[in-house]
Design a protein around this motif. Structure first.
Motif, mmCIF file in Angstrom:
data_model
loop_
_atom_site.group_PDB
_atom_site.id
_atom_site.type_symbol
_atom_site.label_atom_id
_atom_site.label_comp_id
_atom_site.label_asym_id
_atom_site.label_seq_id
_atom_site.Cartn_x
_atom_site.Cartn_y
_atom_site.Cartn_z
ATOM 1 N N LEU A 1 8.990 3.643 7.674
ATOM 2 C CA LEU A 1 9.107 4.743 6.695
ATOM 3 C C LEU A 1 7.751 5.288 6.259
ATOM 4 C CD1 LEU A 1 11.783 3.038 4.398
ATOM 5 C CD2 LEU A 1 12.213 4.789 6.100
ATOM 6 N N PHE A 2 6.645 4.680 6.756
ATOM 7 C CA PHE A 2 5.314 5.112 6.326
ATOM 8 C C PHE A 2 4.893 6.376 7.076
ATOM 9 C CE2 PHE A 2 3.817 0.475 5.284
ATOM 10 C CZ PHE A 2 4.768 0.430 4.296
ATOM 11 N N SER A 3 4.100 7.219 6.397
ATOM 12 C CA SER A 3 3.473 8.374 7.054
ATOM 13 C C SER A 3 2.187 7.902 7.737
ATOM 14 C CB SER A 3 3.108 9.444 6.022
ATOM 15 O OG SER A 3 4.224 9.777 5.239
ATOM 16 N N ASP A 4 1.597 8.810 8.555
ATOM 17 C CA ASP A 4 0.340 8.462 9.228
ATOM 18 C C ASP A 4 -0.759 8.142 8.226
ATOM 19 O OD1 ASP A 4 1.359 8.579 11.689
ATOM 20 O OD2 ASP A 4 0.655 10.604 12.169
ATOM 21 N N HIS A 5 -0.823 8.958 7.159
ATOM 22 C CA HIS A 5 -1.911 8.727 6.193
ATOM 23 C C HIS A 5 -1.697 7.408 5.430
ATOM 24 C CE1 HIS A 5 0.662 9.961 2.803
ATOM 25 N NE2 HIS A 5 0.959 11.067 3.458
ATOM 26 N N THR A 6 -0.444 6.933 5.332
ATOM 27 C CA THR A 6 -0.189 5.645 4.662
ATOM 28 C C THR A 6 -0.835 4.503 5.445
ATOM 29 O OG1 THR A 6 1.950 6.555 3.956
ATOM 30 C CG2 THR A 6 1.606 4.186 3.647
ATOM 31 N N PHE A 7 -0.794 4.604 6.798
ATOM 32 C CA PHE A 7 -1.438 3.567 7.622
ATOM 33 C C PHE A 7 -2.950 3.579 7.434
ATOM 34 C CE2 PHE A 7 2.567 4.203 9.980
ATOM 35 C CZ PHE A 7 3.029 2.904 9.973
ATOM 36 N N ARG A 8 -3.513 4.786 7.318
ATOM 37 C CA ARG A 8 -4.969 4.876 7.098
ATOM 38 C C ARG A 8 -5.330 4.282 5.736
ATOM 39 N NH1 ARG A 8 -4.240 10.105 8.929
ATOM 40 N NH2 ARG A 8 -4.700 10.990 6.890
ATOM 41 N N HIS A 9 -4.494 4.602 4.750
ATOM 42 C CA HIS A 9 -4.749 4.076 3.403
ATOM 43 C C HIS A 9 -4.608 2.558 3.383
ATOM 44 C CE1 HIS A 9 -3.591 8.251 1.577
ATOM 45 N NE2 HIS A 9 -4.726 8.264 2.263
ATOM 46 N N TYR A 10 -3.667 2.038 4.194
ATOM 47 C CA TYR A 10 -3.524 0.583 4.293
ATOM 48 C C TYR A 10 -4.821 -0.043 4.814
ATOM 49 C CZ TYR A 10 -2.438 -3.977 6.181
ATOM 50 O OH TYR A 10 -2.489 -5.309 6.490
ATOM 51 N N ALA A 11 -5.365 0.577 5.886
ATOM 52 C CA ALA A 11 -6.601 0.032 6.482
ATOM 53 C C ALA A 11 -7.732 0.042 5.466
ATOM 54 C CB ALA A 11 -6.987 0.855 7.709
ATOM 55 N N TYR A 12 -7.794 1.109 4.665
ATOM 56 C CA TYR A 12 -8.854 1.237 3.659
ATOM 57 C C TYR A 12 -8.682 0.173 2.555
ATOM 58 C CZ TYR A 12 -11.390 3.150 -0.348
ATOM 59 O OH TYR A 12 -12.212 3.304 -1.433
ATOM 60 N N LEU A 13 -7.443 0.036 2.055
ATOM 61 C CA LEU A 13 -7.194 -0.918 0.967
ATOM 62 C C LEU A 13 -7.304 -2.363 1.446
ATOM 63 C CD1 LEU A 13 -4.209 0.692 -0.994
ATOM 64 C CD2 LEU A 13 -6.597 0.609 -1.655
ATOM 65 N N ARG A 14 -6.941 -2.601 2.704
ATOM 66 C CA ARG A 14 -7.040 -3.958 3.254
ATOM 67 C C ARG A 14 -8.499 -4.424 3.247
ATOM 68 N NH1 ARG A 14 -5.901 -8.636 3.326
ATOM 69 N NH2 ARG A 14 -6.156 -9.870 5.165
ATOM 70 N N ASP A 15 -9.418 -3.471 3.434
ATOM 71 C CA ASP A 15 -10.846 -3.818 3.403
ATOM 72 C C ASP A 15 -11.398 -3.887 1.986
ATOM 73 O OD1 ASP A 15 -11.080 -4.097 6.094
ATOM 74 O OD2 ASP A 15 -11.710 -2.036 6.475
ATOM 75 N N SER A 16 -10.975 -2.922 1.143
ATOM 76 C CA SER A 16 -11.598 -2.825 -0.194
ATOM 77 C C SER A 16 -10.913 -3.711 -1.244
ATOM 78 C CB SER A 16 -11.606 -1.372 -0.677
ATOM 79 O OG SER A 16 -10.282 -0.872 -0.707
ATOM 80 N N LEU A 17 -9.595 -3.922 -1.115
ATOM 81 C CA LEU A 17 -8.865 -4.742 -2.092
ATOM 82 C C LEU A 17 -8.057 -5.809 -1.357
ATOM 83 C CD1 LEU A 17 -7.486 -1.914 -4.437
ATOM 84 C CD2 LEU A 17 -9.370 -3.437 -4.944
ATOM 85 N N SER A 18 -8.754 -6.602 -0.551
ATOM 86 C CA SER A 18 -8.047 -7.567 0.303
ATOM 87 C C SER A 18 -7.279 -8.611 -0.512
ATOM 88 C CB SER A 18 -9.036 -8.269 1.236
ATOM 89 O OG SER A 18 -10.048 -8.883 0.475
ATOM 90 N N HIS A 19 -7.674 -8.868 -1.772
ATOM 91 C CA HIS A 19 -6.956 -9.851 -2.589
ATOM 92 C C HIS A 19 -5.630 -9.314 -3.105
ATOM 93 C CE1 HIS A 19 -9.183 -7.350 -5.388
ATOM 94 N NE2 HIS A 19 -8.451 -7.797 -6.388
ATOM 95 N N LEU A 20 -5.432 -7.983 -3.021
ATOM 96 C CA LEU A 20 -4.179 -7.387 -3.498
ATOM 97 C C LEU A 20 -3.274 -6.933 -2.352
ATOM 98 C CD1 LEU A 20 -5.575 -5.153 -6.402
ATOM 99 C CD2 LEU A 20 -4.265 -7.253 -6.648
ATOM 100 N N VAL A 21 -3.850 -6.640 -1.197
ATOM 101 C CA VAL A 21 -3.077 -6.103 -0.064
ATOM 102 C C VAL A 21 -3.000 -7.164 1.026
ATOM 103 C CG1 VAL A 21 -2.947 -4.287 1.674
ATOM 104 C CG2 VAL A 21 -3.800 -3.760 -0.617
ATOM 105 N N PRO A 22 -1.781 -7.587 1.392
ATOM 106 C CA PRO A 22 -1.656 -8.681 2.371
ATOM 107 C C PRO A 22 -1.834 -8.176 3.802
ATOM 108 C CG PRO A 22 0.509 -7.939 1.722
ATOM 109 C CD PRO A 22 -0.462 -7.117 0.936
ATOM 110 N N PRO A 23 -2.159 -9.063 4.756
ATOM 111 C CA PRO A 23 -2.197 -8.640 6.168
ATOM 112 C C PRO A 23 -0.776 -8.393 6.669
ATOM 113 C CG PRO A 23 -2.605 -10.999 5.963
ATOM 114 C CD PRO A 23 -2.539 -10.457 4.573
ATOM 115 N N LEU A 24 -0.561 -7.267 7.348
ATOM 116 C CA LEU A 24 0.774 -6.902 7.842
ATOM 117 C C LEU A 24 0.763 -6.820 9.364
ATOM 118 C CD1 LEU A 24 1.661 -3.960 5.402
ATOM 119 C CD2 LEU A 24 2.350 -6.343 5.195
ATOM 120 N N ARG A 25 1.912 -7.111 9.951
ATOM 121 C CA ARG A 25 2.088 -6.878 11.390
ATOM 122 C C ARG A 25 2.541 -5.439 11.563
ATOM 123 N NH1 ARG A 25 1.831 -10.516 15.306
ATOM 124 N NH2 ARG A 25 2.156 -12.718 14.823
#
Length: 973
Positions: free
Chosen positions: A567-591
């Motif tokens: 259900l994610f848009s393309d920009h949601t995946f980019r935002h995930y990559a950004y948040l995974r790097d900047s707020l790794s304690h809040l955003v879990p690793p996803l498959r």
């Protein structure tokens, strides 16, 4: 030679009086206090003077060897004195003197007991009994003495003065034989005590005393027997229950404790219900009676009753649930079944004819106040407690609910509405306590929408503590519907908008809310991310904290819901990559299938497992073992090995957070050894002194750095054992020896060198005293060799001492480091200010501006006294601020929160500049736990020679510096 001759003369002078002085001291020391007191009391012309002298005497300490003499003088004056107040003071002094450290009061027992026989004053008699109680507690190993004192107490129990009866009961409670009835040890005692009566029956006789203070003392004496291990008889229960209705609150308070003790001793015993054929478990009966005390007239009794209910975990569930229901159960009578009624009528031969009104009514006369299956107090006891006018009672009721709900999931569900209602209490402390309680029982409950609405209303509260406690509660709460998730998100976003400083707390709350309710978040995703099946929607702003909050909720739900990423848009995946790097304690690793190559996303399911922790521990141990072979290597190879191992350990600490403390500790220790090795390298010491000034500067800097690192090792890490502290002090001693050698090589001046040598020898002696038990583990180390040479070192010249130190330093090898079970490094993270804003903080020069500081502290012991805030200005000025104790909170074990304000001020600047804010950990080597007992033990011999480290104080930076733009503007004229 001249100095030596002076010393000999000085010793000779000391030796001459040395033989005579002990004799004088022995002759004068014992009677000195008693003689002075005797002279004073003889000088007294009236009782007022005598009392004045006694008061002055009471202010001075008395040595253990003088106590007996002083007591004899006091007793001698006691028999002669006619004034009651003087005799009262003497009786009080006898008790105080009996407590003197090192004095055994058995020698004055007979005299103290004899004083009771002729005493006519009730107050003095009570004080003398108090003295006997002190003597009895000082001599617990003497059963014969205890029996004598108990007999004395029993003899005076019939006294008309309440104070005497109180003290007698106290004596019985504290000294009464726990394992035998009175009089069993002594034939004569049986007659004096009226047969073999045990101490409990004697004390229980005074439960009905006419004076309420004596009734209270009797109950407390019985409780004292229980604390000493005597099993209280069940017969006492009825008497204690009657005292629950006493007119005096102290009696009722003690009776509540007594009833509770008996309910814990005999929970399954069956007791009859008065005026009824019913029977009930004792613990249930006690629960009902104590519940009734929640409506007592005294608020202190109500608090005690509410607290006591929380510890009665063996009570039956239907009694427990009745505490939340105000409705009385059919006049508190148990209705008989139709079968039982018919059987009774058949037995009596009477059936209703129907001609007379109510001719089938029960024949017996019933009093509804006496017939009760569940005591009226149990009905709605907690409802009364939670609605009490005193906030202390409400807090006690909330805590009791928590204790009972933790052990009963069904009760937890039933009391949920009551606890949620307490969120609207007028007192902040009650609101905070009810939030904490709901958090503790959150595993048993699921919130409905109406309950969640009440809970979320608290997010409007102006108190930061309340809001953060509620965020913590929401982290662990289960909700029932997707509407609840939507409602919670909406209210949290409002909270974020109203209080931007709550940002991190809100994000953390949404992280847990998403991971706990993935199936409830799934249907909300299109709405939350504003996606559309056909149309492209605008890309949201990544700088918006509210949008990040939504993404944190969605990504944490997606971890357990594999269909969500579709259900994610393309920009949601980019935002995930950004948040995974900047707020790794809040955003879990996803498959995210097919996305790894495009966005470099993590495809790891989980963090490091237990196996990786074990392998990391093994690697750490192997690294330390490898370093222990350093003795066999040449200098360059040894230095390379230390360098590489230090680098490996630092990297290990970054990869494995569980071992970060131990890895950093080992790396710092090895860095100290590396610095020491470089400073002691061959070429420096073979050169003539004038030719090696540059190398001396390097070595001096290395020695200073080693000292700083050792203080970090000692005070920045928790969980250290005595062995590790000894190792740290050993390295520090090596650094000080190096400093001494360098001082001798570079500086001229014999006086300075003599002072440095004396100080160093003091350090060695101090080390030996502090770590006497650890010396066997320091075989062949630097300090071990020094202690062997100690007689020679203390008598040789400074130059020779320096040479010995230089040789010993270069010959001593690396001391093997043994790790304890768990080492944690104290860390601090500054959350606010973030240091990211380019907008300067503007204020008028010369005035002050407040800067909010919000930081989390991990594994910091006693933060109120050790944590400080440092502000560093661009011109080099530095200010250190000590936060108030109230600025620290403790959200969890080993974790603290610092929320404070720092006031800045400066003269006018032409353009904005950055200031640095960091947290410091203050330390003092005199406060270390290992040094203090030794100092106490050696205080006499060290009066003229204080430990060398006593005054070493400093600070260690233990957080990253945050830069803040400020702009002091000139004042308008």
């Amino acid at each position: 030679m001249a100095q030596l001759e002076k010393k000999r003369l000085y010793v000779r002078r000391l030796d001459i009086p040395h033989e005579e002085t002990p004799a004088k001291k022995l002759r004068l020391s014992k009677p000195s206090k008693s003689a002075a007191l005797h002279i004073d009391l003889c000088k007294a012309t009236n009782s007022t003077d005598a009392l004045q002298y006694l008061l002055q005497f009471a202010r001075k300490p008395v040595e253990a060897e003088s106590v007996e003499g002083v007591v004899r003088i006091l007793l001698e004056h006691y028999y002669k004195e006619t004034d009651n107040s003087v005799r009262l003071k003497i009786a009080s002094l006898l008790g105080l003197l009996s407590k003197t450290q090192g004095f055994s009061p058995d020698c004055i027992v007979d005299d103290a007991i004899n004083t009771l026989s002729n005493e006519k004053s009730h107050q003095v008699l009570a004080q003398l009994l108090e003295t006997l109680l002190i003597i009895g507690t000082q001599l617990p190993e003497s059963p014969a003495l205890r029996l004598r004192l108990v007999e004395v107490a029993y003899k005076h129990l019939s006294d008309t003065y309440f104070g005497v009866r109180n003290k007698c009961l106290q004596l019985l409670g504290c000294l009464g034989m726990v394992d035998a009835p009175l009089g069993k040890e002594n034939e004569g005692a049986g007659t004096s005590l009226g047969g073999l009566r045990d101490v409990q029956s004697i004390i229980s006789d005074y439960f009905g005393d006419q004076d309420p203070r004596v009734r209270t003392a009797a109950l407390k004496a019985m409780l004292q027997l229980h604390e000493r291990g005597m099993k209280i008889h069940q017969i006492i229960y009825d008497q204690a229950c009657r005292l629950l209705t006493d007119d005096y609150e102290q009696v009722r308070s003690a009776a509540v404790q007594m009833v509770w003790v008996l309910s814990q001793l005999y929970p399954e015993s069956i007791v009859p219900i008065p005026s009824s054929n019913e029977e009930i478990r004792l613990v249930d009966d006690a629960f009902g009676k104590i519940s009734h005390m929640v409506s007592d007239g005294s608020w202190m009794v109500r608090v005690q009753a509410a607290k006591t209910l929380g510890s009665m975990l063996q009570v039956s569930p239907h009694f427990l649930e009745q505490t939340l229901d105000k409705k009385l159960m059919s006049d508190l009578r148990r209705k008989r079944t139709a079968h039982e009624r018919a059987k009774e009528l058949f037995a009596s031969g009477e059936f209703s004819s129907g001609r007379k009104w109510a001719d089938d009514a029960p024949k017996e006369k019933l009093d509804t106040n006496t017939v009760n299956l569940i005591a009226s107090g149990a009905c709605g006891a907690f409802v009364h407690g939670l609605e009490d006018e005193m906030f202390e009672v409400r807090i006690a009721a909330v805590e009791a609910l928590c204790q009972l709900a933790r052990s009963s999931p069904s009760f937890a569900e039933k009391c949920l509405d009551f606890l949620v209602d307490m969120f609207n209490d007028e007192i902040e402390e009650v609101r905070l306590q009810s939030i904490h309680v709901l958090r503790e029982i959150s595993t048993h409950i699921t919130l409905r929408e109406d309950q969640l609405d009440t809970v979320l209303a608290v997010l409007e509260d102006s108190s930061r503590d309340i809001r953060e406690a509620l965020h913590e509660l929401l982290c662990y709460t289960n909700v029932s519907t997707k509407e609840c998730i939507q409602l919670a998100l909406l209210e949290l976003l409002k909270n974020l908008n109203k209080y931007p400083t709550d940002r991190n707390s809100v994000w953390k709350c949404l992280k847990f809310l998403g991971s706990r309710h993935p199936t409830l978040v799934l249907p909300l995703v299109p709405e939350l991310l504003s996606t559309h099946p056909y149309f492209d929607t605008p890309e949201p702003d990544m700088d918006d904290p509210a949008y990040i909050a939504v993404l944190v909720l969605v990504f944490n739900a997606a971890k357990s819901c594999p269909t969500m990423p579709a259900l994610f848009s393309d920009h949601t995946f980019r935002h995930y990559a950004y948040l995974r790097d900047s707020l790794s304690h809040l955003v879990p690793p996803l498959r995210l299938p097919g996305r790894k190559q495009v966005y470099g996303l993590d495809s790891v399911d989980s963090g490091p497992g237990s196996g990786s922790v074990e392998s990391a521990q093994l690697f750490l141990q192997q690294s330390l073992n490898r370093v222990s072979t350093i003795q066999n290597l040449e200098a360059p190879g040894a230095q390379d090995l230390l360098d590489l191992t230090t680098r490996d350990l630092l990297r290990l600490g970054e990869l494995q957070t569980e071992l970060a403390g131990a890895a950093d500790f080992c790396a710092t220790y090895l860095r100290c050894q590396l610095l020491l090795m470089k400073a002691l390298q061959e070429k420096l010491w073979n050169m003539a002194v004038p030719l090696c000034l540059k190398q001396n500067v390097t070595a001096t800097a290395a020695a200073q750095q080693i000292l700083e690192e050792t203080y970090k090792l000692e005070f920045l890490y928790s969980g250290l054992e005595s062995r590790q502290v000894a190792t740290i002090h050993h390295v520090r001693l090596q650094a000080k020896a190096l400093q001494l050698v360098l001082t001798a090589r570079t500086r001229q001046g014999l006086d300075l060198l003599i002072g440095s040598c004396e100080k160093f020898l003091q350090d060695v002696e101090s080390f030996q005293r502090l770590f006497l038990t650890e010396l066997p583990h320091l075989q062949d180390s630097f300090v071990d060799k020094l202690l062997e040479l100690m007689p020679r070192l203390s008598s040789c010249k400074p130059v020779e001492l320096v040479k010995i130190l230089q040789t010993t330093l270069r010959q001593s090898g690396l001391l093997q480091l043994r790790l304890p079970e768990q080492i944690h490094r104290a860390t601090a993270t500054i959350i606010e200010p973030t240091g990211e804003s380019d907008n300067p903080l503007r204020f008028t020069s010369g005035l002050v501006v407040a800067l909010d500081i919000d930081a989390t502290l991990e594994h910091v012991q006693d933060p109120q006294n050790t944590v400080k805030v440092q502000v560093l200005y661009p011109d080099g000025q530095s200010h250190v601020i000590h936060p108030k104790p109230g600025d620290f909170r403790k959200p969890g074990p080993h974790r603290h929160r610092l929320i404070t304000q720092v006031y800045l001020s400066h003269t006018a600047w032409t353009e904005p500049s950055q200031i640095e804010v960091r947290l410091l950990l203050a330390y003092s080597s005199s406060s270390t736990s290992l040094t203090s007992p030794s100092k106490l033990g050696w205080s006499e011999s060290l009066e003229s020679l204080p430990p060398a480290e006593a005054a070493v104080e400093g600070t260690i930076p233990f957080s990253k510096a945050v830069k803040v733009f400020i702009m002091p503007k000139p004042a308008r004229r």
